[in-house]
Design a protein around this motif. Structure first.
Motif, PDB file in Angstrom:
ATOM      1  N   ARG A  30       1.675  -2.716  -7.634  1.00 40.20           N
ATOM      2  CA  ARG A  30       2.946  -2.365  -7.006  1.00 40.20           C
ATOM      3  C   ARG A  30       2.864  -1.066  -6.210  1.00 40.20           C
ATOM      4  O   ARG A  30       3.771  -0.754  -5.439  1.00 40.20           O
ATOM      5  N   PHE A  31       1.787  -0.309  -6.374  1.00 37.20           N
ATOM      6  CA  PHE A  31       1.641   0.945  -5.652  1.00 37.20           C
ATOM      7  C   PHE A  31       0.896   0.785  -4.331  1.00 37.20           C
ATOM      8  O   PHE A  31       0.774   1.738  -3.570  1.00 37.20           O
ATOM      9  N   TYR A  32       0.396  -0.408  -4.061  1.00 38.13           N
ATOM     10  CA  TYR A  32      -0.407  -0.630  -2.875  1.00 38.13           C
ATOM     11  C   TYR A  32       0.397  -1.306  -1.775  1.00 38.13           C
ATOM     12  O   TYR A  32       1.194  -2.216  -2.045  1.00 38.13           O
ATOM     13  N   ALA A  33       0.161  -0.864  -0.554  1.00 34.14           N
ATOM     14  CA  ALA A  33       0.590  -1.652   0.592  1.00 34.14           C
ATOM     15  C   ALA A  33      -0.379  -2.825   0.725  1.00 34.14           C
ATOM     16  O   ALA A  33      -1.549  -2.720   0.353  1.00 34.14           O
ATOM     17  N   MET A  34       0.124  -3.933   1.224  1.00 37.17           N
ATOM     18  CA  MET A  34      -0.690  -5.144   1.338  1.00 37.17           C
ATOM     19  C   MET A  34      -0.674  -5.652   2.772  1.00 37.17           C
ATOM     20  O   MET A  34       0.322  -5.496   3.493  1.00 37.17           O
ATOM     21  N   GLY A  35      -1.769  -6.258   3.148  1.00 37.97           N
ATOM     22  CA  GLY A  35      -1.844  -6.804   4.499  1.00 37.97           C
ATOM     23  C   GLY A  35      -2.515  -8.165   4.503  1.00 37.97           C
ATOM     24  O   GLY A  35      -3.270  -8.510   3.585  1.00 37.97           O
ATOM     25  N   TRP A  36      -2.189  -8.933   5.521  1.00 35.87           N
ATOM     26  CA  TRP A  36      -2.886 -10.192   5.808  1.00 35.87           C
ATOM     27  C   TRP A  36      -3.599 -10.035   7.141  1.00 35.87           C
ATOM     28  O   TRP A  36      -3.008  -9.530   8.110  1.00 35.87           O
ATOM     29  N   ILE A  51       2.853  -5.161   4.569  1.00 34.81           N
ATOM     30  CA  ILE A  51       4.084  -4.889   3.829  1.00 34.81           C
ATOM     31  C   ILE A  51       3.869  -3.677   2.948  1.00 34.81           C
ATOM     32  O   ILE A  51       2.817  -3.503   2.337  1.00 34.81           O
ATOM     33  N   GLY A  52       4.882  -2.822   2.896  1.00 38.52           N
ATOM     34  CA  GLY A  52       4.800  -1.640   2.063  1.00 38.52           C
ATOM     35  C   GLY A  52       4.932  -1.965   0.589  1.00 38.52           C
ATOM     36  O   GLY A  52       5.212  -3.103   0.199  1.00 38.52           O
ATOM     37  N   TRP A  53       4.731  -0.940  -0.252  1.00 39.42           N
ATOM     38  CA  TRP A  53       4.689  -1.197  -1.678  1.00 39.42           C
ATOM     39  C   TRP A  53       5.998  -1.755  -2.218  1.00 39.42           C
ATOM     40  O   TRP A  53       6.010  -2.555  -3.157  1.00 39.42           O
ATOM     41  N   SER A  54       7.125  -1.359  -1.637  1.00 39.54           N
ATOM     42  CA  SER A  54       8.416  -1.834  -2.134  1.00 39.54           C
ATOM     43  C   SER A  54       8.879  -3.105  -1.441  1.00 39.54           C
ATOM     44  O   SER A  54       9.830  -3.737  -1.892  1.00 39.54           O
ATOM     45  N   GLY A  55       8.238  -3.443  -0.356  1.00 44.81           N
ATOM     46  CA  GLY A  55       8.645  -4.614   0.412  1.00 44.81           C
ATOM     47  C   GLY A  55       9.638  -4.309   1.513  1.00 44.81           C
ATOM     48  O   GLY A  55       9.981  -5.195   2.298  1.00 44.81           O
ATOM     49  N   SER A  56      10.098  -3.075   1.600  1.00 47.57           N
ATOM     50  CA  SER A  56      11.122  -2.739   2.585  1.00 47.57           C
ATOM     51  C   SER A  56      10.543  -2.503   3.972  1.00 47.57           C
ATOM     52  O   SER A  56      11.259  -2.581   4.969  1.00 47.57           O
ATOM     53  N   SER A  57       9.267  -2.206   4.056  1.00 49.74           N
ATOM     54  CA  SER A  57       8.605  -1.997   5.342  1.00 49.74           C
ATOM     55  C   SER A  57       7.666  -3.149   5.624  1.00 49.74           C
ATOM     56  O   SER A  57       6.859  -3.520   4.767  1.00 49.74           O
ATOM     57  N   THR A  91      -5.680 -20.988  13.799  1.00 50.93           N
ATOM     58  CA  THR A  91      -6.847 -21.371  13.020  1.00 50.93           C
ATOM     59  C   THR A  91      -7.764 -20.179  12.806  1.00 50.93           C
ATOM     60  O   THR A  91      -8.185 -19.525  13.760  1.00 50.93           O
ATOM     61  N   ALA A  92      -8.051 -19.887  11.538  1.00 47.35           N
ATOM     62  CA  ALA A  92      -8.856 -18.719  11.187  1.00 47.35           C
ATOM     63  C   ALA A  92      -9.033 -18.690   9.674  1.00 47.35           C
ATOM     64  O   ALA A  92      -8.375 -19.433   8.941  1.00 47.35           O
ATOM     65  N   VAL A  93      -9.899 -17.801   9.233  1.00 45.96           N
ATOM     66  CA  VAL A  93      -9.931 -17.429   7.821  1.00 45.96           C
ATOM     67  C   VAL A  93      -8.937 -16.286   7.643  1.00 45.96           C
ATOM     68  O   VAL A  93      -8.944 -15.323   8.418  1.00 45.96           O
ATOM     69  N   TYR A  94      -8.083 -16.417   6.653  1.00 39.38           N
ATOM     70  CA  TYR A  94      -7.061 -15.417   6.376  1.00 39.38           C
ATOM     71  C   TYR A  94      -7.434 -14.643   5.115  1.00 39.38           C
ATOM     72  O   TYR A  94      -7.736 -15.234   4.071  1.00 39.38           O
ATOM     73  N   TYR A  95      -7.401 -13.328   5.250  1.00 36.35           N
ATOM     74  CA  TYR A  95      -7.750 -12.434   4.152  1.00 36.35           C
ATOM     75  C   TYR A  95      -6.534 -11.594   3.773  1.00 36.35           C
ATOM     76  O   TYR A  95      -5.781 -11.153   4.650  1.00 36.35           O
ATOM     77  N   CYS A  96      -6.356 -11.350   2.494  1.00 35.89           N
ATOM     78  CA  CYS A  96      -5.395 -10.340   2.093  1.00 35.89           C
ATOM     79  C   CYS A  96      -6.162  -9.091   1.668  1.00 35.89           C
ATOM     80  O   CYS A  96      -7.339  -9.165   1.297  1.00 35.89           O
ATOM     81  N   ALA A  97      -5.498  -7.965   1.778  1.00 34.92           N
ATOM     82  CA  ALA A  97      -6.140  -6.694   1.486  1.00 34.92           C
ATOM     83  C   ALA A  97      -5.110  -5.700   0.973  1.00 34.92           C
ATOM     84  O   ALA A  97      -3.910  -5.836   1.248  1.00 34.92           O
ATOM     85  N   ALA A  98      -5.590  -4.700   0.234  1.00 35.65           N
ATOM     86  CA  ALA A  98      -4.728  -3.681  -0.352  1.00 35.65           C
ATOM     87  C   ALA A  98      -5.120  -2.305   0.170  1.00 35.65           C
ATOM     88  O   ALA A  98      -6.312  -2.002   0.309  1.00 35.65           O
ATOM     89  N   SER A  99      -4.088  -1.503   0.423  1.00 34.04           N
ATOM     90  CA  SER A  99      -4.312  -0.167   0.960  1.00 34.04           C
ATOM     91  C   SER A  99      -3.446   0.845   0.232  1.00 34.04           C
ATOM     92  O   SER A  99      -2.344   0.530  -0.215  1.00 34.04           O
ATOM     93  N   ASP A 100      -3.932   2.101   0.175  1.00 38.40           N
ATOM     94  CA  ASP A 100      -3.145   3.175  -0.431  1.00 38.40           C
ATOM     95  C   ASP A 100      -1.978   3.589   0.453  1.00 38.40           C
ATOM     96  O   ASP A 100      -1.042   4.244  -0.024  1.00 38.40           O
ATOM     97  N   ILE A 101      -2.041   3.231   1.740  1.00 34.29           N
ATOM     98  CA  ILE A 101      -0.983   3.611   2.659  1.00 34.29           C
ATOM     99  C   ILE A 101      -0.522   2.383   3.430  1.00 34.29           C
ATOM    100  O   ILE A 101      -1.276   1.416   3.590  1.00 34.29           O
ATOM    101  N   PHE A 102       0.697   2.432   3.924  1.00 32.35           N
ATOM    102  CA  PHE A 102       1.198   1.348   4.769  1.00 32.35           C
ATOM    103  C   PHE A 102       0.539   1.489   6.125  1.00 32.35           C
ATOM    104  O   PHE A 102       0.723   2.486   6.812  1.00 32.35           O
TER     105      PHE A 102
END
Length: 122
Positions: A30-36, A51-57, A91-102
């Motif tokens: 819940r502390f990580y920003a996430m990206g696709w 998306i930011g950690w809270s989902g608001s961004s 069409t692509a390979v889609y990756y999710c990733a986690a970051s300490d910042i948005f």
């Protein structure tokens, strides 16, 4: 340390929808920003949504605005990418990733999943 596992990819027709999921291990999700991110053959990895950690961004690439939606459920340690009105160019390979910042910059993401293939057939 965060481990990420994507699922939900597949072969679909133009105009179809898919929902990608990314399950994360660890109580600190819940502390990580996430990206696709997406990577098509012969092309560089591109940011799709973040998306930011809270989902608001949230942030979307121009190519997916109005078609894709990123969301997260911190109680389930999962981030989603709802993909509607799919096009062959998605069409692509889609990756999710986690970051300490948005961030929309791939190099700021420390943890990556193994990717899931999305193929849109015309």
């Amino acid at each position: 340390q965060v481990q990420l596992v994507e699922s939900g990819g597949g072969l679909v027709q133009v105009g179809d929808s898919l929902r990608l999921s990314c399950a994360a291990s660890g109580r600190t999700f819940r502390f990580y920003a996430m990206g696709w991110f997406s990577q098509a053959p012969g092309k560089e990895r591109e940011t799709v949504a973040a998306i930011g950690w809270s989902g608001s961004s949230t942030h979307y690439a121009d190519s997916v605005k109005g078609r894709f939606t990123i969301s997260r459920d911190n109680a389930k340690n999962t981030v989603y990418l709802q993909m509607n009105s799919l096009k062959p160019e998605d069409t692509a390979v889609y990756y999710c990733a986690a970051s300490d910042i948005f961030s929309v910059v791939a190099t700021t993401y420390s943890y990556w999943g193994q990717g899931t293939q999305v193929t849109v057939s015309s």
